[in-house]
Design a protein around this motif. Structure first.
Motif, PDB file in Angstrom:
ATOM      1  N   THR A  84       0.830  -1.204   0.000  1.00  0.00           N
ATOM      2  CA  THR A  84       0.000   0.000   0.000  1.00  0.00           C
ATOM      3  C   THR A  84       0.868   1.259   0.000  1.00  0.00           C
ATOM      4  O   THR A  84       0.529   2.268  -0.639  1.00  0.00           O
ATOM      5  N   THR A 134       3.565   1.919  -1.475  1.00  0.00           N
ATOM      6  CA  THR A 134       4.103   2.318  -2.781  1.00  0.00           C
ATOM      7  C   THR A 134       3.097   3.164  -3.552  1.00  0.00           C
ATOM      8  O   THR A 134       3.490   4.062  -4.306  1.00  0.00           O
ATOM      9  N   LEU A 135       1.808   2.894  -3.354  1.00  0.00           N
ATOM     10  CA  LEU A 135       0.784   3.719  -3.996  1.00  0.00           C
ATOM     11  C   LEU A 135       0.672   5.081  -3.322  1.00  0.00           C
ATOM     12  O   LEU A 135       0.488   6.105  -3.990  1.00  0.00           O
ATOM     13  N   THR A 164       3.518   7.154  -4.520  1.00  0.00           N
ATOM     14  CA  THR A 164       3.271   7.630  -5.881  1.00  0.00           C
ATOM     15  C   THR A 164       2.353   8.852  -5.868  1.00  0.00           C
ATOM     16  O   THR A 164       2.575   9.820  -6.615  1.00  0.00           O
ATOM     17  N   VAL A 176      -5.865   7.924  -4.289  1.00  0.00           N
ATOM     18  CA  VAL A 176      -5.218   6.757  -4.907  1.00  0.00           C
ATOM     19  C   VAL A 176      -6.155   6.096  -5.912  1.00  0.00           C
ATOM     20  O   VAL A 176      -5.740   5.694  -7.014  1.00  0.00           O
ATOM     21  N   ILE A 223      -4.527   6.745  -9.484  1.00  0.00           N
ATOM     22  CA  ILE A 223      -3.610   5.624  -9.735  1.00  0.00           C
ATOM     23  C   ILE A 223      -4.370   4.359 -10.125  1.00  0.00           C
ATOM     24  O   ILE A 223      -4.170   3.822 -11.222  1.00  0.00           O
ATOM     25  N   LEU A 224      -5.243   3.886  -9.245  1.00  0.00           N
ATOM     26  CA  LEU A 224      -5.936   2.623  -9.513  1.00  0.00           C
ATOM     27  C   LEU A 224      -6.806   2.712 -10.756  1.00  0.00           C
ATOM     28  O   LEU A 224      -6.786   1.808 -11.612  1.00  0.00           O
ATOM     29  N   THR A 260      -8.582  -3.597  -6.541  1.00  0.00           N
ATOM     30  CA  THR A 260      -7.759  -3.189  -5.407  1.00  0.00           C
ATOM     31  C   THR A 260      -8.618  -2.284  -4.526  1.00  0.00           C
ATOM     32  O   THR A 260      -9.010  -1.192  -4.942  1.00  0.00           O
ATOM     33  N   SER A 265      -5.791  -6.782  -2.862  1.00  0.00           N
ATOM     34  CA  SER A 265      -5.682  -6.796  -4.318  1.00  0.00           C
ATOM     35  C   SER A 265      -5.613  -8.227  -4.831  1.00  0.00           C
ATOM     36  O   SER A 265      -5.686  -9.189  -4.060  1.00  0.00           O
ATOM     37  N   TRP A 280       0.489  -3.376 -11.291  1.00  0.00           N
ATOM     38  CA  TRP A 280       1.361  -2.542 -10.466  1.00  0.00           C
ATOM     39  C   TRP A 280       2.824  -2.954 -10.602  1.00  0.00           C
ATOM     40  O   TRP A 280       3.724  -2.112 -10.617  1.00  0.00           O
TER      41      TRP A 280
END
Length: 446
Positions: A61, A63-64, A67, A171, A175-176, A184, A224, A232
């Motif tokens: 988590t 890492t997201l 980002t 996120v 991102i997702l 996720t 996920s 990812w």
């Protein structure tokens, strides 16, 4: 992939599941941005787990979250050297920088105060921050690596304050969604594995809790699947899908600190765990929450990555399993090098190529196919860097010793390049050319 390769990979995860007594285990190999193999072993609800079975990601988590922070930086909303106080005032560790929080060098305590946050319902931000005091900082900021889950709870709040909505909503939207990671989620939805602890001395299981972590959720809340985590893993390998600039991802994958200081094998960049293994440099993260273990690693140079998810609290060598899947894939099915093709080069750049000297030491300057300049010792040993143009006759170092430094081309009245000025070091076509600046005119060879 070849049937023999698939059998070898499946046998590797089957051996891990059996030897480590894992209730279930799924894994996949990613190449060039796509899942090329996946496999599952054990049982989830009486069935073999598949690529759409959810497992908890734990610290992947982070890492997201990292980002999302880097996206804020790229938009100019923050600087990585900003103190936390500038963005989230009112904490007792406001002097720690954003970069230090991302890289686990802020000195913050590993866990949040109070009850064991991974196994109890989490407090909201106000309750969390009210529980913090001066003792929350265990080391001088920047002094050393000290993994901090609390630091990522803080980064989640930083994201929320800038975006005006929760870190999770950010996120999901930024991102997702763009990466197509629709499975996720913060809590399990649909087919999912239940988390278990395996008794150390008997083949029996104990269900583990999975409460909402509240303000600590950015440290490890998400669930996920193989399909989503494969996307990812591809992202970490370079298939950014427009979510981040490739240069920003490369920045995240650049070493900031090491975990084992003698001969490093594990370190951290900006939100990413870095692993050195058999000549490879991989980026990704591991994850651990009650009842679950997870890992994703990508080798950007090879274009190969892997992931694994298990529903066991401990006892699985999940990082080594991931490394083995990557190594086996590249050994059993080695990649064919990309075909070389000529590419056009600016005549002005072509004129700069060839032999230059730093004092008496010969260097070669080459133009790469991507338009970058590569300046490196002629014998291959020593300081070398790539450079990208920033203006007419000026370049910025991208890596190596001269990363961030400026290279300028010096020319005579006729416009012929006579020397290179690299952070005050002068490179000339002949050793110590007396006509060049510093140390020109000091005498002659004898």
């Amino acid at each position: 992939m070849l049937e023999s390769t698939e059998h070898a990979l499946f046998r590797r995860i089957a051996r891990e599941q059996a030897a480590c007594r894992v209730p279930s285990l799924v894994a996949a190999v990613v190449r060039d941005g796509e899942i090329v193999w996946s496999g599952g072993r054990g049982r989830v609800g009486g069935e073999t787990p598949g690529t759409d079975t959810q497992y908890r990601l734990g610290s992947i988590t982070k890492t997201l979250v990292a980002t999302a922070v880097m996206r804020l930086r790229d938009e100019g909303r923050l600087d990585l050297n900003d103190p936390l106080e500038k963005h989230v005032p009112g904490t007792p560790f406001g002097s720690a920088t954003v970069a230090q929080l991302l890289s686990h060098t802020s000195g913050l305590t590993a866990e949040s105060p109070g009850l064991w946050w991974e196994r109890t319902p989490g407090a909201d931000w106000d309750a969390l921050v009210s529980s913090l005091d001066g003792g929350t900082t265990k080391h001088r900021p920047g002094a050393k690596f000290h993994y901090s889950n609390l630091g990522y709870g803080v980064l989640g709040e930083l994201i929320a304050r800038h975006r005006g909505k929760s870190w999770l909503a950010v996120v999901e939207a930024e991102i997702l969604g763009p990466l197509g990671m629709s499975r996720t989620t913060p809590h399990p939805v649909g087919a999912h594995a239940e988390g278990f602890a395996v008794h150390p001395f008997a083949d029996v299981l104990l269900p583990e809790p999975s409460p909402d972590a509240g303000a600590m959720a950015p440290a490890g809340q998400l669930w996920s699947t193989v399909n989503d985590l494969g996307r990812w893993t591809a992202f970490l390998g370079g298939a950014t899908g427009g979510v981040l600039a490739p240069s920003t991802l490369e920045e995240m994958r650049t070493m900031v600190t090491v975990d084992d200081t003698d001969v490093w094998s594990i370190g951290f960049g900006l939100g990413l765990m870095l692993v050195r293994h058999q000549g490879r440099r991989l980026a990704g993260h591991t994850g651990s929450m009650p009842g679950f273990l997870a890992v994703t690693l990508a080798d950007p140079a090879a274009g190969t990555g892997a992931l694994a998810l298990a529903n066991s609290t401990s006892g699985v060598g999940i990082t080594q399993l991931c490394l083995d899947l990557i190594t086996m894939t590249d050994e059993l099915e080695p990649r064919v090098p990309a075909e070389w093709l000529p590419s056009p080069v600016d005549p002005g750049l072509l004129a700069l190529t060839g032999l230059w000297h730093w004092g008496p030491t010969p260097y070669h300057l080459r133009v790469q196919g991507d338009g970058l300049l590569l300046l490196a010792p002629a014998d291959g040993a020593g300081r070398g860097s790539r450079f990208a143009a920033t203006g007419e006759d000026t370049y910025r170092g991208l890596d190596g010793y001269y990363a961030g430094e400026t290279l300028e081309v010096g020319r005579n009245a006729e416009g012929v390049a006579t020397h290179l000025d690299l952070a005050t070091f002068i490179f000339t076509r002949t050793p110590y050319d007396p006509a060049a600046p510093v140390p020109g005119g000091v005498g002659s060879w004898r």
